[in-house]
Design a protein around this motif. Sequence first.
Motif, PDB file in Angstrom:
ATOM      1  N   LYS A  23       9.963 -16.800  19.453  1.00 14.18           N
ATOM      2  CA  LYS A  23       8.946 -16.890  20.507  1.00 14.18           C
ATOM      3  C   LYS A  23       9.145 -15.785  21.546  1.00 14.18           C
ATOM      4  O   LYS A  23       8.183 -15.168  22.007  1.00 14.18           O
ATOM      5  CB  LYS A  23       8.988 -18.265  21.178  1.00 14.18           C
ATOM      6  CG  LYS A  23       8.448 -19.370  20.301  1.00 14.18           C
ATOM      7  CD  LYS A  23       8.540 -20.718  21.002  1.00 14.18           C
ATOM      8  CE  LYS A  23       8.061 -21.842  20.087  1.00 14.18           C
ATOM      9  NZ  LYS A  23       8.192 -23.162  20.723  1.00 14.18           N
ATOM     10  N   ILE A  24      10.395 -15.529  21.918  1.00 13.03           N
ATOM     11  CA  ILE A  24      10.702 -14.450  22.864  1.00 13.03           C
ATOM     12  C   ILE A  24      10.235 -13.118  22.290  1.00 13.03           C
ATOM     13  O   ILE A  24       9.610 -12.304  22.989  1.00 13.03           O
ATOM     14  CB  ILE A  24      12.207 -14.414  23.205  1.00 13.03           C
ATOM     15  CG1 ILE A  24      12.573 -15.618  24.081  1.00 13.03           C
ATOM     16  CG2 ILE A  24      12.599 -13.108  23.891  1.00 13.03           C
ATOM     17  CD1 ILE A  24      14.073 -15.810  24.289  1.00 13.03           C
ATOM     18  N   SER A  25      10.528 -12.902  21.015  1.00 15.64           N
ATOM     19  CA  SER A  25      10.115 -11.662  20.354  1.00 15.64           C
ATOM     20  C   SER A  25       8.595 -11.536  20.334  1.00 15.64           C
ATOM     21  O   SER A  25       8.047 -10.455  20.585  1.00 15.64           O
ATOM     22  CB  SER A  25      10.681 -11.640  18.932  1.00 15.64           C
ATOM     23  OG  SER A  25      10.285 -10.476  18.253  1.00 15.64           O
ATOM     24  N   GLU A  26       7.902 -12.655  20.045  1.00 19.95           N
ATOM     25  CA  GLU A  26       6.433 -12.641  20.028  1.00 19.95           C
ATOM     26  C   GLU A  26       5.878 -12.319  21.418  1.00 19.95           C
ATOM     27  O   GLU A  26       4.936 -11.529  21.557  1.00 19.95           O
ATOM     28  CB  GLU A  26       5.896 -13.991  19.539  1.00 19.95           C
ATOM     29  CG  GLU A  26       6.091 -14.243  18.055  1.00 19.95           C
ATOM     30  CD  GLU A  26       5.689 -15.653  17.639  1.00 19.95           C
ATOM     31  OE1 GLU A  26       5.232 -16.439  18.507  1.00 19.95           O
ATOM     32  OE2 GLU A  26       5.832 -15.972  16.446  1.00 19.95           O
ATOM     33  N   VAL A  27       6.461 -12.927  22.449  1.00 18.42           N
ATOM     34  CA  VAL A  27       5.993 -12.678  23.821  1.00 18.42           C
ATOM     35  C   VAL A  27       6.227 -11.214  24.192  1.00 18.42           C
ATOM     36  O   VAL A  27       5.357 -10.562  24.784  1.00 18.42           O
ATOM     37  CB  VAL A  27       6.692 -13.633  24.821  1.00 18.42           C
ATOM     38  CG1 VAL A  27       6.450 -13.193  26.260  1.00 18.42           C
ATOM     39  CG2 VAL A  27       6.227 -15.065  24.610  1.00 18.42           C
ATOM     40  N   SER A  32       4.113  -5.967  25.216  1.00 18.82           N
ATOM     41  CA  SER A  32       4.109  -4.536  24.916  1.00 18.82           C
ATOM     42  C   SER A  32       2.725  -4.081  24.473  1.00 18.82           C
ATOM     43  O   SER A  32       2.233  -3.028  24.892  1.00 18.82           O
ATOM     44  CB  SER A  32       5.144  -4.240  23.826  1.00 18.82           C
ATOM     45  OG  SER A  32       5.113  -2.880  23.476  1.00 18.82           O
ATOM     46  N   SER A  33       2.088  -4.891  23.617  1.00 18.48           N
ATOM     47  CA  SER A  33       0.740  -4.565  23.154  1.00 18.48           C
ATOM     48  C   SER A  33      -0.246  -4.543  24.327  1.00 18.48           C
ATOM     49  O   SER A  33      -1.078  -3.637  24.446  1.00 18.48           O
ATOM     50  CB  SER A  33       0.305  -5.582  22.103  1.00 18.48           C
ATOM     51  OG  SER A  33      -1.025  -5.356  21.708  1.00 18.48           O
TER      52      SER A  33
END
Length: 123
Positions: A23-27, A32-33
């Motif tokens: 979830k941290i990586s997705e956020v 970033s996007s």
Amino acid sequence: MFYEILSEKKSAVLQTELNQKRKISEVREQASSLQTRITSEFAKMHQILAEKEQCLLRDLREEEERILEPMEKNLRKIQEKLNSIEEELSNLQKQIEEEDNARFVRVRESNWVTSVKHDAVAK
């Protein structure tokens, strides 16, 4: 048995940790996007604004020229007229001075002649 319970708890906590990291990586990826998108959109807006600024400044310069050209032409006419008047005044001043000098000479000559005659009569 206690070992199995702790192993299951460990496995569950590891799974929770993995889910949290995902979830941290997705956020982070979403942030970033979004940051890239925001930067891109603002770059486009800056370009649009810079083009609009240049267009407005060009229009302002053209309008300034359109307004100032006849005003400067009129100023040149005014200055020419002023120069002409100053030249006339200068010529008139010279003429007055010449006439005053001529009158002064005539008066001096007249006074001298009168003085000479008076001296001649007095002798």
